[in-house]
Design an enzyme around this catalytic site. Structure first.
Site, mmCIF file in Angstrom:
data_model
loop_
_atom_site.group_PDB
_atom_site.id
_atom_site.type_symbol
_atom_site.label_atom_id
_atom_site.label_comp_id
_atom_site.label_asym_id
_atom_site.label_seq_id
_atom_site.Cartn_x
_atom_site.Cartn_y
_atom_site.Cartn_z
ATOM 1 N N ASP A 194 1.711 24.611 -4.798
ATOM 2 C CA ASP A 194 0.916 23.913 -3.775
ATOM 3 C C ASP A 194 -0.465 24.517 -3.580
ATOM 4 O O ASP A 194 -1.319 23.896 -2.955
ATOM 5 C CB ASP A 194 1.660 23.917 -2.441
ATOM 6 C CG ASP A 194 2.933 23.091 -2.480
ATOM 7 O OD1 ASP A 194 2.942 22.074 -3.192
ATOM 8 O OD2 ASP A 194 3.906 23.453 -1.797
ATOM 9 N N GLU A 201 2.422 13.552 -2.225
ATOM 10 C CA GLU A 201 3.635 13.187 -1.497
ATOM 11 C C GLU A 201 3.439 13.296 0.015
ATOM 12 O O GLU A 201 4.130 12.652 0.788
ATOM 13 C CB GLU A 201 4.801 14.091 -1.911
ATOM 14 C CG GLU A 201 4.585 15.553 -1.547
ATOM 15 C CD GLU A 201 5.743 16.463 -1.965
ATOM 16 O OE1 GLU A 201 6.759 15.944 -2.449
ATOM 17 O OE2 GLU A 201 5.600 17.696 -1.805
ATOM 18 N N LEU A 212 9.061 17.830 -13.205
ATOM 19 C CA LEU A 212 8.397 17.922 -14.504
ATOM 20 C C LEU A 212 7.080 18.682 -14.390
ATOM 21 O O LEU A 212 6.724 19.463 -15.268
ATOM 22 C CB LEU A 212 8.142 16.522 -15.071
ATOM 23 C CG LEU A 212 9.378 15.665 -15.351
ATOM 24 C CD1 LEU A 212 8.957 14.289 -15.862
ATOM 25 C CD2 LEU A 212 10.287 16.350 -16.371
ATOM 26 N N ARG A 216 6.166 21.090 -12.378
ATOM 27 C CA ARG A 216 6.254 22.537 -12.149
ATOM 28 C C ARG A 216 7.091 23.255 -13.212
ATOM 29 O O ARG A 216 7.216 24.475 -13.155
ATOM 30 C CB ARG A 216 6.814 22.819 -10.752
ATOM 31 C CG ARG A 216 8.296 22.555 -10.586
ATOM 32 C CD ARG A 216 8.711 22.752 -9.151
ATOM 33 N NE ARG A 216 10.153 22.948 -9.021
ATOM 34 C CZ ARG A 216 10.816 22.841 -7.880
ATOM 35 N NH1 ARG A 216 10.171 22.536 -6.765
ATOM 36 N NH2 ARG A 216 12.113 23.047 -7.838
#
Length: 419
Positions: free
Chosen positions: A144, A247, A298, A300
């Site tokens: 993140d 997201e 996928l 990460r």
């Protein structure tokens, strides 16, 4: 000086390069056999310490440890388990100290994000109050990119490279078929409150004239009319539209577009599903044929396309954590400091956990375009160096090779413990 043992654990969602940090920690410990006897790894993170489920990394070969550098996932197992407050759950903290005492562990290396930094800080504080000498160092990691102080977080650069690459490749696919097929493609990426990963999608092109044509950030309130107008304009101008959405996209009142109402073990809102939601809005408002995809795990786990910059930095913070501990630093984190953008140069500096735990770093407003739907030139200058370089893993029979560990368990000395 006396020789003692060390403990290392991985926490939270893994990254393509978290094991490179593990490699850095292990190899650095092995360079100091006069100070560090055994390096034990917690099986499944901090739970491994609580349950006294320890792996003796000294039993791993040099080749196996070296292979961690190009292996994705969490080699020793990770967990989403946050220690509660010391006041209400003191037994957990006392158990940690009991395990550390039983195995002569005086160095604690915790590899994770913001919640892990908080755990590391609490363990350090508790060891002081209980009079047990323990040096606690946080090893930064999070896709993140929301850890404060450090210029960027190990794990982010590789996700950024994956998202930018996937955006470019998918855009070419959509463009080739748009005259008779799909007009709008939506890629959903991770990022609960910070839009760093979504922003990285913009590296696919040089401007909104090239895909992606717009980006939806958590930091910018979602405006349905404005977003749909931008999509419609892109389709009319280019024949198709590609957008990347975080997201954590939010409305003006701070609620997520896709709040499921549930939370994870860290107390964070469970998100996901914003891409199909946007696709339904596109159909309702514009009537265009669409496709959507969710990068999910996928993005990460994609070690095969990791950023060399990211791999190097992940290893460096692991190595630096050990050196900080041996130098007598405590309750610290090795942070990345950017020296210059071009040529890209960086170094490692220690940062106090008290300024990192429970703090989040968001996209600065000046990294986002004025209209809130793309990155600015300042944002591009920040992001571009982080995806530089390739560090391909070795391949065997057409597939990437990965580390194969023995994971030899350490004999338990204490009574069982229940979480």
């Amino acid at each position: 000086m006396a020789k003692h043992n060390a403990f290392y654990a991985q926490s939270g969602g893994v990254t393509a390069v978290i094991n490179a940090s593990a490699c850095g920690v292990i190899e650095a410990c092995r360079r100091h056999p006069d100070r560090i006897g055994h390096l034990y790894a917690g099986h499944n993170g901090i739970i491994g310490a609580l349950m006294e489920d320890l792996i003796d990394t000294n039993q791993e070969s040099d080749d196996a440890v070296s292979a961690l550098r190009y292996t994705p996932g969490g080699a020793f197992g990770s967990c989403r388990y946050k220690l509660k407050s010391i006041e209400t759950h003191r037994a957990e903290y006392e158990r940690l100290i009991e395990v550390f005492k039983a195995h002569d562990i005086r160095y604690f290396f915790y590899n994770g994000g913001g919640d892990s930094a908080d755990t590391c800080l609490k363990v350090s504080q508790l060891s002081e109050t209980m009079g047990y000498p323990l040096t606690a160092i946080h090893v930064p990691k999070t896709v993140d990119n929301d850890l404060p102080i450090t210029d960027n977080s190990p794990g982010f650069g590789s996700v950024a490279k994956y998202v930018a690459t996937s955006t470019r490749e998918a855009a070419l696919d959509i463009e080739s078929m748009c005259s008779t097929s799909t007009k709008v493609f939506i890629l959903e990426v991770m990022g609960r409150h910070a839009g760093w990963i979504a922003a990285a999608g913009a590296l696919s092109g040089e401007s909104p004239e090239q895909a992606p044509h717009l980006i939806i950030f958590p930091e910018i309130a979602f405006d349905r009319e404005k977003v749909m107008a931008r999509i419609d304009d892109a389709v009319k101008r280019h024949g198709f539209c590609v957008l990347v959405v975080s997201e954590g996209a939010q409305y003006a009142d701070g609620t997520f577009l896709t709040d499921s109402g549930s939370t994870d073990a860290f107390g964070h809102k469970q998100l996901g599903g914003v891409a199909p939601m946007l696709a339904s809005i596109v159909k309702e408002d514009l009537g265009y044929k669409y496709h959507w995809a969710v990068a999910d795990y996928l993005q990460r786990a994609a070690r095969h396309i990791a950023s060399k910059t990211d791999v190097d930095q992940a290893y460096a913070v692991g190595e630096a954590a050990v050196e900080l501990a041996l130098a007598g630093q405590n309750s610290m984190m090795p942070a990345i400091k950017r020296i210059s953008d071009a040529p890209y140069e960086w170094k490692i500096e220690p940062a106090p956990l008290s300024e990192i735990a429970n703090h989040e770093k968001f996209m600065p407003r000046d990294y986002i375009s004025e209209d809130g739907l793309y990155i600015s030139e300042a944002g591009r200058r920040y992001l571009a160096p982080l995806i530089l370089g390739e560090d391909f893993p070795p391949f065997e029979n057409g597939l990437p090779k990965v580390a194969k560990l023995n994971k030899a368990r350490v004999e338990r000395k204490l009574q069982p413990f229940e979480l």
